[in-house]
Design an enzyme around this catalytic site. Structure first.
Site, PDB file in Angstrom:
ATOM      1  N   HIS A 187       0.818  -1.217   0.000  1.00 49.28           N
ATOM      2  CA  HIS A 187       0.000   0.000   0.000  1.00 49.28           C
ATOM      3  C   HIS A 187       0.849   1.263   0.000  1.00 49.28           C
ATOM      4  CE1 HIS A 187       0.819  -0.809   4.255  1.00 49.28           C
ATOM      5  NE2 HIS A 187       0.784   0.493   4.388  1.00 49.28           N
ATOM      6  N   HIS A 200       4.887   0.045  -0.160  1.00 47.36           N
ATOM      7  CA  HIS A 200       5.530  -0.916   0.747  1.00 47.36           C
ATOM      8  C   HIS A 200       4.556  -1.942   1.297  1.00 47.36           C
ATOM      9  CE1 HIS A 200       3.974   2.305   3.337  1.00 47.36           C
ATOM     10  NE2 HIS A 200       3.733   1.333   4.211  1.00 47.36           N
ATOM     11  N   ARG A 221       5.813  -9.366  17.038  1.00 46.15           N
ATOM     12  CA  ARG A 221       6.491  -8.173  16.526  1.00 46.15           C
ATOM     13  C   ARG A 221       5.766  -6.930  17.033  1.00 46.15           C
ATOM     14  NH1 ARG A 221       5.865  -4.500  12.072  1.00 46.15           N
ATOM     15  NH2 ARG A 221       7.544  -4.466  10.521  1.00 46.15           N
TER      16      ARG A 221
END
Ligand SMILES: *[C@@H]1O[C@H](CO)[C@@H](O)[C@H](O)[C@H]1NC(C)=O
Ligand SMILES: *[C@@H]1O[C@H](CO)[C@@H](O)[C@H](O)[C@H]1NC(C)=O
EC number: 1.14.11.-
Length: 315
Positions: free
Chosen positions: A226, A284, A294
């Site tokens: 996006h 990206h 994460r």
């Protein structure tokens, strides 16, 4: 064969080593010759197998689309900046001279936020997210709006938990959050040659926690490619502060700038700040997380003061 011969001549004794070998290969017995043929066949088979594995491996490598690493997890970057030509995305919005990107690009630095600060910031994320969590693998906590993932939805943490929230977070947590935001803002301004005061913190600015659990709703699907300026019109500069380490705390989950012919990855590292102009020059995606958890914060800035938001205040 050639490298082997070269190796033999290099061995102590020089040509003598080659001479001494000769009698072995000229033996007249049948058995060793059979054995040799057998050995050659096995070696040939082995080499063929190794080659097939190599082909498979290289085709899998190409599939994950990673061409070049912009920032390795193990590196401590004092600041790396790569300029890329600006897209035209900024033209469809009001321009703010001295802020709207004329110079576009992406940067990574490991010296703006210390690992200790990253650890403390991460504990804010852990405390907040422990109150909720998405059924899918991706949860967010937005201290500005109070949005917290719970199940398949979001709740307003300040409304939902009321005064109890004061026993979870401290004033110090909010001070740290603001200090970190400020340092990131200065870093972006310096890299793009603009005044820090021309940048306005904008929404959404939020913590994310991602694990390998499958997505349950579209909100959990973080891995699609996006452009931030397309997704959120207010964004002009996007930054990410990583709060955990790639391959230490989680696998997968690398950030990928997608370019024709050469994708570039940023491997997360606690305390690493990655920032970029938000237009389609910086298309990206984030790889799916395969194991572990994460943590990161997305901190966004707009050149338009109308889109500015305040730092969150201790409730
Ligand atoms: C991932 O996080 C969710 C909460 O958001 C939790 O329910 C799930 O058990 C976690 N999955 C793994 C593999 O740890
Ligand atoms: C870049 O990544 C995408 C998806 O991750 C992939 O489809 C594309 O082939 C990659 N490009 C290159 C040049 O590796």
């Amino acid at each position: 064969m050639a490298p082997q011969r070269r190796g033999a001549t290099k061995a102590p004794g020089g040509s003598g080593a080659v001479e001494r070998r000769r009698p072995i290969s000229t033996k007249k017995d049948r058995a060793p010759r059979e054995a040799q043929r057998m050995w050659l066949r096995t070696a040939g088979l082995g080499a063929g197998l190794a080659f097939s594995v190599f082909l498979l491996w290289s085709s899998l490598g190409a599939d994950d689309g990673v061409a070049e690493v912009l920032a390795h997890r193990g590196e401590v970057l004092a600041g790396r900046f790569i300029e890329v030509p600006c897209s035209e995305d900024y033209n469809s919005h009001r321009r703010f001279e001295g802020c709207t990107p004329r110079k576009c690009g992406r940067g990574v630095t490991d010296v703006v936020i210390t690992r200790q600060e990253a650890e403390r910031i991460r504990s804010i994320a852990e405390k907040g997210l422990s109150l909720g969590g998405s059924d899918g693998g991706a949860s967010i906590l937005d201290l500005h709006s109070g949005a917290l993932s719970v199940g398949k939805h979001f709740v307003n943490l300040y409304r939902y938990f009321g005064d109890k929230i004061r026993t979870i977070f401290s004033e110090e947590d909010f001070r740290l959050y603001r200090d970190v935001r400020q340092k990131v803002q200065l870093t972006i301004a310096e890299a793009f040659g603009i005044s820090p005061s021309s940048l306005h913190l904008t929404k959404p600015t939020f913590f994310s926690r991602i694990n390998s659990t499958a997505a349950r709703t579209a909100h959990d699907e973080y891995w699609h490619a996006h452009v931030d300026k397309v997704t959120y019109g207010s964004f002009d500069y996007t930054s990410l502060l990583y709060l955990s380490d790639y391959l230490e705390d989680f696998g997968g989950g690398r950030f990928v700038f997608m370019e024709e012919g050469a994708n570039k990855t940023v491997e997360p590292r606690a305390g690493r700040v990655s920032f970029f102009t938000s237009g389609s020059e910086n298309l990206h995606r984030v790889e799916k997380v395969h194991w572990g958890t994460r943590y990161a914060i997305t901190i966004a800035f707009s050149c338009n003061p109308d889109h500015g938001i305040a730092d969150p205040a201790f409730p």
